[in-house]
Design a protein around this motif. Structure first.
Motif, PDB file in Angstrom:
ATOM      1  N   THR A  47      59.848 -20.088 -17.987  1.00 18.24           N
ATOM      2  CA  THR A  47      61.148 -19.743 -17.429  1.00 18.24           C
ATOM      3  C   THR A  47      61.524 -20.652 -16.269  1.00 18.24           C
ATOM      4  OG1 THR A  47      60.113 -18.138 -15.932  1.00 18.24           O
ATOM      5  CG2 THR A  47      60.878 -17.329 -18.065  1.00 18.24           C
ATOM      6  N   THR A  48      60.648 -21.555 -15.888  1.00 23.76           N
ATOM      7  CA  THR A  48      60.926 -22.440 -14.768  1.00 23.76           C
ATOM      8  C   THR A  48      60.808 -23.888 -15.194  1.00 23.76           C
ATOM      9  OG1 THR A  48      58.618 -22.359 -14.057  1.00 23.76           O
ATOM     10  CG2 THR A  48      60.123 -20.766 -13.075  1.00 23.76           C
ATOM     11  N   SER A  49      61.483 -24.753 -14.454  1.00 23.11           N
ATOM     12  CA  SER A  49      61.411 -26.180 -14.733  1.00 23.11           C
ATOM     13  C   SER A  49      60.098 -26.732 -14.216  1.00 23.11           C
ATOM     14  CB  SER A  49      62.599 -26.883 -14.071  1.00 23.11           C
ATOM     15  OG  SER A  49      62.704 -26.515 -12.711  1.00 23.11           O
ATOM     16  N   GLY A  50      59.743 -27.913 -14.695  1.00 27.85           N
ATOM     17  CA  GLY A  50      58.475 -28.497 -14.285  1.00 27.85           C
ATOM     18  C   GLY A  50      58.477 -30.007 -14.413  1.00 27.85           C
ATOM     19  N   LEU A  51      57.388 -30.619 -13.922  1.00 31.15           N
ATOM     20  CA  LEU A  51      57.299 -32.069 -13.915  1.00 31.15           C
ATOM     21  C   LEU A  51      56.962 -32.644 -15.275  1.00 31.15           C
ATOM     22  CD1 LEU A  51      55.383 -32.700 -10.563  1.00 31.15           C
ATOM     23  CD2 LEU A  51      57.811 -33.021 -11.020  1.00 31.15           C
ATOM     24  N   ASN A  52      56.274 -31.918 -16.097  1.00 27.60           N
ATOM     25  CA  ASN A  52      55.816 -32.439 -17.377  1.00 27.60           C
ATOM     26  C   ASN A  52      56.532 -31.736 -18.523  1.00 27.60           C
ATOM     27  OD1 ASN A  52      53.830 -34.213 -16.238  1.00 27.60           O
ATOM     28  ND2 ASN A  52      52.602 -32.388 -15.814  1.00 27.60           N
ATOM     29  N   GLY A  53      57.257 -32.508 -19.340  1.00 27.28           N
ATOM     30  CA  GLY A  53      57.849 -31.931 -20.536  1.00 27.28           C
ATOM     31  C   GLY A  53      56.774 -31.705 -21.566  1.00 27.28           C
ATOM     32  N   THR A  54      56.514 -30.455 -21.906  1.00 29.15           N
ATOM     33  CA  THR A  54      55.394 -30.133 -22.784  1.00 29.15           C
ATOM     34  C   THR A  54      55.766 -30.132 -24.259  1.00 29.15           C
ATOM     35  OG1 THR A  54      55.862 -27.782 -22.450  1.00 29.15           O
ATOM     36  CG2 THR A  54      54.218 -28.798 -21.013  1.00 29.15           C
ATOM     37  N   ASP A  55      57.063 -30.029 -24.596  1.00 28.91           N
ATOM     38  CA  ASP A  55      57.459 -30.017 -25.996  1.00 28.91           C
ATOM     39  C   ASP A  55      58.972 -30.219 -26.094  1.00 28.91           C
ATOM     40  OD1 ASP A  55      56.764 -29.874 -28.716  1.00 28.91           O
ATOM     41  OD2 ASP A  55      57.521 -27.838 -28.818  1.00 28.91           O
ATOM     42  N   VAL A  56      59.448 -30.362 -27.330  1.00 31.40           N
ATOM     43  CA  VAL A  56      60.871 -30.543 -27.585  1.00 31.40           C
ATOM     44  C   VAL A  56      61.462 -29.215 -28.039  1.00 31.40           C
ATOM     45  CG1 VAL A  56      62.580 -31.725 -29.005  1.00 31.40           C
ATOM     46  CG2 VAL A  56      60.584 -32.965 -28.161  1.00 31.40           C
ATOM     47  N   SER A  57      62.505 -28.772 -27.352  1.00 29.37           N
ATOM     48  CA  SER A  57      63.217 -27.567 -27.751  1.00 29.37           C
ATOM     49  C   SER A  57      64.101 -27.881 -28.947  1.00 29.37           C
ATOM     50  CB  SER A  57      64.081 -27.059 -26.593  1.00 29.37           C
ATOM     51  OG  SER A  57      64.987 -26.060 -27.029  1.00 29.37           O
ATOM     52  N   THR A  58      64.191 -26.963 -29.912  1.00 31.13           N
ATOM     53  CA  THR A  58      65.016 -27.189 -31.096  1.00 31.13           C
ATOM     54  C   THR A  58      66.374 -26.503 -31.001  1.00 31.13           C
ATOM     55  OG1 THR A  58      63.976 -25.324 -32.252  1.00 31.13           O
ATOM     56  CG2 THR A  58      63.014 -27.516 -32.596  1.00 31.13           C
ATOM     57  N   LYS A  59      66.760 -26.134 -29.780  1.00 35.18           N
ATOM     58  CA  LYS A  59      68.127 -25.673 -29.596  1.00 35.18           C
ATOM     59  C   LYS A  59      69.036 -26.892 -29.525  1.00 35.18           C
ATOM     60  CE  LYS A  59      71.273 -23.064 -26.668  1.00 35.18           C
ATOM     61  NZ  LYS A  59      71.469 -22.302 -25.414  1.00 35.18           N
ATOM     62  N   LEU A  60      70.159 -26.867 -30.258  1.00 37.75           N
ATOM     63  CA  LEU A  60      71.068 -28.001 -30.328  1.00 37.75           C
ATOM     64  C   LEU A  60      71.917 -28.067 -29.067  1.00 37.75           C
ATOM     65  CD1 LEU A  60      71.733 -30.195 -32.443  1.00 37.75           C
ATOM     66  CD2 LEU A  60      73.586 -28.719 -33.243  1.00 37.75           C
ATOM     67  N   VAL A  61      71.691 -29.108 -28.255  1.00 33.91           N
ATOM     68  CA  VAL A  61      72.382 -29.255 -26.968  1.00 33.91           C
ATOM     69  C   VAL A  61      72.722 -30.726 -26.739  1.00 33.91           C
ATOM     70  CG1 VAL A  61      71.265 -27.250 -25.902  1.00 33.91           C
ATOM     71  CG2 VAL A  61      70.185 -29.515 -25.748  1.00 33.91           C
ATOM     72  N   PRO A  62      73.614 -31.026 -25.777  1.00 31.78           N
ATOM     73  CA  PRO A  62      73.855 -32.426 -25.420  1.00 31.78           C
ATOM     74  C   PRO A  62      72.582 -33.073 -24.877  1.00 31.78           C
ATOM     75  CG  PRO A  62      75.605 -31.024 -24.566  1.00 31.78           C
ATOM     76  CD  PRO A  62      74.539 -30.109 -25.062  1.00 31.78           C
ATOM     77  N   SER A  91      59.866 -31.683 -38.644  1.00 30.55           N
ATOM     78  CA  SER A  91      60.070 -31.054 -39.949  1.00 30.55           C
ATOM     79  C   SER A  91      59.406 -29.693 -40.082  1.00 30.55           C
ATOM     80  CB  SER A  91      59.560 -31.983 -41.061  1.00 30.55           C
ATOM     81  OG  SER A  91      58.181 -32.249 -40.888  1.00 30.55           O
ATOM     82  N   ASP A  92      58.430 -29.407 -39.222  1.00 29.45           N
ATOM     83  CA  ASP A  92      57.739 -28.119 -39.308  1.00 29.45           C
ATOM     84  C   ASP A  92      58.281 -27.111 -38.312  1.00 29.45           C
ATOM     85  OD1 ASP A  92      56.921 -29.533 -37.119  1.00 29.45           O
ATOM     86  OD2 ASP A  92      54.820 -28.901 -37.234  1.00 29.45           O
ATOM     87  N   ARG A  93      59.413 -27.411 -37.707  1.00 31.28           N
ATOM     88  CA  ARG A  93      59.991 -26.540 -36.683  1.00 31.28           C
ATOM     89  C   ARG A  93      61.268 -25.889 -37.205  1.00 31.28           C
ATOM     90  NH1 ARG A  93      58.783 -28.304 -31.510  1.00 31.28           N
ATOM     91  NH2 ARG A  93      60.036 -26.530 -30.816  1.00 31.28           N
ATOM     92  N   TYR A  94      61.613 -24.761 -36.592  1.00 30.78           N
ATOM     93  CA  TYR A  94      62.831 -24.050 -36.946  1.00 30.78           C
ATOM     94  C   TYR A  94      63.896 -24.255 -35.872  1.00 30.78           C
ATOM     95  CZ  TYR A  94      60.572 -21.543 -40.779  1.00 30.78           C
ATOM     96  OH  TYR A  94      59.936 -21.229 -41.951  1.00 30.78           O
ATOM     97  N   LEU A  95      65.154 -24.277 -36.308  1.00 32.27           N
ATOM     98  CA  LEU A  95      66.268 -24.414 -35.384  1.00 32.27           C
ATOM     99  C   LEU A  95      66.271 -23.251 -34.392  1.00 32.27           C
ATOM    100  CD1 LEU A  95      68.777 -26.273 -34.930  1.00 32.27           C
ATOM    101  CD2 LEU A  95      70.069 -24.667 -36.345  1.00 32.27           C
ATOM    102  N   ASN A  96      66.703 -23.539 -33.167  1.00 30.88           N
ATOM    103  CA  ASN A  96      66.814 -22.544 -32.097  1.00 30.88           C
ATOM    104  C   ASN A  96      65.464 -21.965 -31.696  1.00 30.88           C
ATOM    105  OD1 ASN A  96      69.661 -22.724 -31.869  1.00 30.88           O
ATOM    106  ND2 ASN A  96      69.886 -21.442 -33.684  1.00 30.88           N
ATOM    107  N   ASN A  97      64.399 -22.784 -31.799  1.00 34.21           N
ATOM    108  CA  ASN A  97      63.064 -22.399 -31.338  1.00 34.21           C
ATOM    109  C   ASN A  97      62.537 -21.130 -31.996  1.00 34.21           C
ATOM    110  OD1 ASN A  97      62.928 -24.550 -29.366  1.00 34.21           O
ATOM    111  ND2 ASN A  97      64.394 -23.376 -28.148  1.00 34.21           N
ATOM    112  N   ALA A  98      62.991 -20.856 -33.194  1.00 35.18           N
ATOM    113  CA  ALA A  98      62.535 -19.655 -33.892  1.00 35.18           C
ATOM    114  C   ALA A  98      61.086 -19.830 -34.338  1.00 35.18           C
ATOM    115  CB  ALA A  98      63.420 -19.372 -35.092  1.00 35.18           C
ATOM    116  N   PRO A  99      60.272 -18.774 -34.250  1.00 36.85           N
ATOM    117  CA  PRO A  99      58.882 -18.851 -34.733  1.00 36.85           C
ATOM    118  C   PRO A  99      58.830 -19.085 -36.230  1.00 36.85           C
ATOM    119  CG  PRO A  99      59.213 -16.948 -33.299  1.00 36.85           C
ATOM    120  CD  PRO A  99      60.573 -17.483 -33.605  1.00 36.85           C
ATOM    121  N   ASP A 100      57.689 -19.559 -36.724  1.00 38.32           N
ATOM    122  CA  ASP A 100      57.522 -19.825 -38.146  1.00 38.32           C
ATOM    123  C   ASP A 100      57.836 -18.580 -38.967  1.00 38.32           C
ATOM    124  OD1 ASP A 100      56.774 -22.315 -37.469  1.00 38.32           O
ATOM    125  OD2 ASP A 100      54.631 -22.063 -37.874  1.00 38.32           O
ATOM    126  N   GLY A 101      58.571 -18.820 -40.069  1.00 33.98           N
ATOM    127  CA  GLY A 101      58.860 -17.732 -40.998  1.00 33.98           C
ATOM    128  C   GLY A 101      59.960 -16.793 -40.564  1.00 33.98           C
TER     129      GLY A 101
END
Length: 359
Positions: A158-173, A287-297
């Protein structure tokens, strides 16, 4: 009545040939327009007047065919040729062309529905003064940005940080991360932040969140902007010289590309007639990720990576106009127009003879 019908037929033919010539003119005018998709005209017959209906044969006489008189033609369709065209090298780092089907998603900031965004094949991208990736007309480019979150999309930070740990799949600018000031104890800055360090947003309930105390922070300075074949956008932090991953460019595909509505400035929009839209990242990335950071399935959520297109950095897609074809069509439509004017002049002569009977 018959003569006036012949004149109406000639007029309809002239109008149809003129509309077709307008399409040719637009194609020729855009012979050097990057990403341009040419139009193609087809004709259809107009209404028919039935003077006598057909009949079946009987024991006494044979059958007869219907007698019908046509009243010219109309434009049936003006299709877009969405086939892949040759690519032209530019040598510019921010230029990318799509190899295969798909469109870039661009538009104003704050859009959430992909169908409200513009679709484009023209990948002339740059970073603007506010750190956003934009095209040459100032529209922001939509995609997936680096955030502080777990790779599986669960237990999101919920907070920002120095290290980007992953790519969010929410569609944003797509935008550069913020730059730390390095002031000891400054509110909102992560512990241990040095001047110029990249600060990435956190993700909570699928929303990208920076600490509110970072609202006055500017984006990092950058160098060596690069876009890979898989849509991955990287650069070098201008202050710390560390590599930075901004995220990935998103691509959209539709069921019927020819059904897209052509807008101005080489843009298209997914309105009625184009079918369903799918979102993916180029080259099978994410390719193994879902749009909007949805969990698998997750039911109803779209799995990314369906698009098979990849990007070609340092290239732009050339215009789809084929001058040889357009010039040939120009002659055909010109002769068609000329022939229809003859119908009108001949009909006028016959009407003149009819009027002169009285003399």
């Amino acid at each position: 009545m018959a003569l006036s019908g012949a004149m109406s037929t000639g007029i309809s033919g002239m109008k149809a040939q003129m509309d077709a010539l307008n399409v040719v003119g637009n194609n020729v005018a855009n012979v050097n327009t990057y990403g341009y998709k040419p139009g193609r005209v087809t004709f259809r017959e107009s209404i028919y007047s039935t003077e006598a209906a057909g009949s079946n044969g009987n024991d006494v006489s044979g059958g007869t065919n219907p007698r019908q008189i046509g009243y010219g033609c109309n434009i049936s369709t003006i299709d877009l040729d969405m086939s892949s065209i040759n690519l032209e090298p530019t040598g510019v780092n921010g230029d990318v062309a799509i190899q295969g089907d798909g469109f870039f998603l661009v538009g104003e900031k704050g859009l959430t529905d992909p169908e409200s965004m513009y679709l484009s094949r023209y990948g002339d991208f740059k970073i603007d003064a506010d750190g956003y990736l934009t095209d040459g007309r100032g529209n922001v480019v939509y995609g997936f940005i680096t955030c502080n979150m777990n790779a599986d999309g669960t237990a999101q930070e919920t907070t920002s940080g120095l290290n980007g740990t992953d790519v969010s799949t929410k569609l944003v600018p797509i935008r550069l991360p913020l730059a730390a000031t390095g002031v000891a104890g400054a509110a909102g800055e992560p512990t241990g932040a040095q001047p110029g360090d990249a600060i990435y947003p956190g993700v909570n309930n699928n929303e990208h969140i920076y600490d509110t105390n970072l609202n006055n922070h500017s984006c990092i300075t950058y160098a060596n902007l690069s876009i890979g074949k898989d849509g991955k956008i990287t650069c070098t932090n201008g202050t710390t010289k560390e590599p930075v991953v901004l995220g990935y460019i998103a691509l959209a595909t539709v069921t019927n590309p020819n059904g897209l509505t052509h807008m101005s400035d080489s843009y298209y929009q997914a309105m009625e007639g184009c079918g369903e839209m799918s979102i993916s990242a180029p080259g099978g990335s994410l390719s193994d990720r879902y749009l909007n950071n949805a969990p698998d399935g997750t039911t109803g959520e779209q799995l990314l990576g369906k698009g098979g297109a990849s990007l070609m950095p340092g290239f732009l897609e050339a215009s789809g106009t084929d001058l040889a074809t357009e010039f040939a069509n120009m002659i055909i439509y010109q002769r068609g127009y000329q022939a229809n004017t003859r119908i009108i002049t001949v009909t006028d002569t016959m009407l003149e003879e009819l009027v002169n009977i009285k003399r």
